[in-house]
Design a protein around this motif. Structure first.
Motif, PDB file in Angstrom:
ATOM      1  N   LEU A  87      99.944 121.022  65.141  1.00 32.47           N
ATOM      2  CA  LEU A  87      99.850 121.608  65.964  1.00 32.47           C
ATOM      3  C   LEU A  87     101.155 120.505  66.956  1.00 32.47           C
ATOM      4  O   LEU A  87     101.508 121.517  68.079  1.00 32.47           O
TER       5      LEU A  87
ATOM      6  N   ARG B 117      95.205 124.683  70.559  1.00 32.45           N
ATOM      7  CA  ARG B 117      95.317 124.925  69.467  1.00 32.45           C
ATOM      8  C   ARG B 117      94.219 125.329  69.425  1.00 32.45           C
ATOM      9  O   ARG B 117      94.469 126.343  68.246  1.00 32.45           O
TER      10      ARG B 117
ATOM     11  N   HIS C 277      88.826 119.869  68.321  1.00 33.11           N
ATOM     12  CA  HIS C 277      90.137 119.108  68.659  1.00 33.11           C
ATOM     13  C   HIS C 277      90.655 118.145  69.307  1.00 33.11           C
ATOM     14  O   HIS C 277      91.206 117.352  69.058  1.00 33.11           O
TER      15      HIS C 277
END
Length: 376
Positions: A181, A325, A342
Motif C-alpha cells: 500500500l 486496496r 483494510h
C-alpha cells in the motif's frame, strides 16, 4: 447555506482517498514486470544473511540453487546463529559447489546486524550482479535472471521488487499488506524514474539486486552501517551518486513469509519505524494522509447511517479506498481476504508508528534477532 462538519470531513476523506487511487493506477501501469528474456552475461551472486534461520534456510537454498537462465553462486553469511543454521548450510554446500558458507565476524561498533552481514557477503561475492535476499525469501527459478535482465534493460545500478507476501495468521494479514500500500499508493514511480532525487529512492530489503561495480563505488552497505532500514537508505546512496535505481513487479519473482504471528509482525515493523514514518515531522502528515484516506471514510459511513453527514460522499470515499486496496492486493497476488480488513490494517499501522514515536525514552530501543539498537 451551512455545510455540516461531517459533510466537510466526507469531502476531505474523498480527496485523500483519491490521491492513492490515482497514484496506484499510475504505478500499476508503470511498474514493469521483470523480463523473462535471457539475462546479461556474468555471474549473479545470491547473498543471504542468516541469523537463527534453521526453519527457513533449507527451502531458501533449494530455491536459490534451482535458479535458471544465469550462472549463480550462493553465499550464506552465518551471523552467530545458535541453532542449526550453519549445519544445514554446510550439509547442502557439501553436495553443491555453488554454495558457500562464511562466518560473520563480531559486530563492530556503529553497525547493525543485517547491514554488517550484507557487507561481509559483498566482500566475498564475485558476481557481476549481487542479489541480496532475506533468509525467508524463496526465489522463482527465473527470479535471479529476470532481476539481472531488468537491471540491464533499465540501465539501473540497483533494482528491487516486493516478493509475493505470504500471510498465514490474522496478525500477519493485519500488518504485512501495508508494504505494498505504501509503495504503490504513495510513491510516484513514473516520477521516480524521471528524477534522480534521493528522496524518491525506494526498495524492498527482501529482494535487492545491485550492479557490483556501482555498489562498491558508492560504499555499499558500509555507507549505511547504522541503518535498520536498508530498503530506504540503500537506493538513496545510489541516487546521490547519480546512479539509476528502479522497481519491478516482484510477486512473480519470489515469495516471502516475513512473520508467523502478530507479535512478530509488531516487533518487526516497529524496529525500523523511526527510519520510516515515525518521526515528529513525518508522522502527523502520514496520519492525515492514511487516516483521512482509509480510516475516516468508514467512520463517516457509520456516522451517516446514524443520520450525521452525507452517506453518498462517505460511501464514495470508502469505496475508493477499498478499490485502491483491492487493485493493489490483486495485482501483487496477496491474500484477497485481507481487503475487508483494510481500514483496521491502516489504523493498526498508525498505532504502531505512534507507539514507536511516543514510547518512553528508556524503551526507545529496537530489539531484533537478539540484538538491541537505539531506535532513533
Amino acid at each position: 447555506m451551512t455545510v455540516s462538519v461531517p459533510t466537510i470531513l466526507a469531502v476531505l476523506a474523498l480527496a485523500l482517498a483519491l490521491l492513492p487511487a490515482l497514484l496506484a493506477l499510475a504505478n500499476l501501469l508503470a511498474l514493469r514486470k521483470a523480463p523473462k528474456a535471457p539475462a546479461p552475461d556474468g555471474l549473479v551472486s545470491i547473498l543471504i544473511p542468516a541469523r537463527n534461520e534453521a526453519g527457513n534456510i533449507g527451502p531458501t537454498l533449494a530455491a536459490a540453487l534451482a535458479s535458471t537462465g544465469v550462472p549463480v553462486e550462493v553465499i550464506v553469511a552465518d551471523d552467530h546463529s545458535t541453532d542449526g543454521t550453519a549445519a544445514i548450510v554446510a550439509e547442502v554446500a557439501a553436495r553443491d559447489g555453488r554454495l558457500r558458507l562464511i562466518p560473520v565476524p563480531p559486530l563492530p561498533p556503529g553497525w547493525t546486524g543485517k547491514i554488517h552481514a550484507c557487507h561481509v557477503l559483498s566482500q566475498a561475492a564475485t558476481g557481476r550482479h549481487l542479489l541480496f535476499i532475506d533468509a525467508d525469501v524463496r526465489l522463482a527459478p527465473h527470479g535471479a535472471a529476470s532481476m539481472a535482465a531488468a537491471a540491464e534493460a533499465a540501465g539501473a545500478a540497483l533494482i528491487s521488487g516486493v516478493p509475493r507476501q505470504v500471510t498465514g495468521s490474522l496478525g500477519e494479514r493485519l500488518t504485512v499488506p501495508m508494504i505494498n500500500l505504501m509503495l504503490l499508493g504513495y510513491l510516484p514511480i513514473p516520477l521516480m524514474r524521471t528524477l534522480r532525487d534521493p528522496a524518491l529512492g525506494a526498495a524492498c530489503g527482501q529482494l535487492v539486486l545491485v550492479e557490483a561495480q556501482g555498489y562498491r563505488r558508492v560504499g555499499g552497505h558500509g555507507a549505511i552501517r547504522a541503518s535498520l532500514h536498508d530498503g530506504v537508505h540503500l537506493p538513496r546512496i545510489f541516487r546521490r551518486a547519480g546512479l539509476t535505481t528502479d522497481l519491478v513487479a516482484g510477486s512473480g519473482l519470489a515469495t516471502c513469509r516475513m512473520y508467523t504471528n502478530f507479535r512478530e509482525s509488531w516487533a518487526g515493523f516497529s524496529k525500523n519505524a523511526h527510519e520510516g514514518m515515525a518521526t515528529p515531522r513525518a508522522l502527523p502528515v502520514w496520519t492525515l494522509l492514511l487516516g483521512g484516506g482509509h480510516v475516516l471514510p468508514l467512520l463517516l459511513v457509520l456516522a451517516a447511517l446514524l443520520g450525521a453527514g452525507s452517506l453518498p460522499l462517505a460511501l464514495a470515499a470508502f469505496a475508493l479506498s477499498l478499490f485502491t486496496r483491492a487493485a493493489i492486493t490483486l495485482s501483487t497476488r496477496e491474500d484477497p481476504w485481507t481487503i475487508p480488513l483494510h481500514p483496521l490494517t491502516v489504523a493498526l499501522a498508525l498505532t504502531l508508528q505512534w507507539n514507536a514515536l511516543l514510547r518512553p525514552a528508556q524503551a526507545g530501543v529496537a530489539t531484533w534477532k537478539g540484538r538491541t539498537y537505539p531506535a532513533a
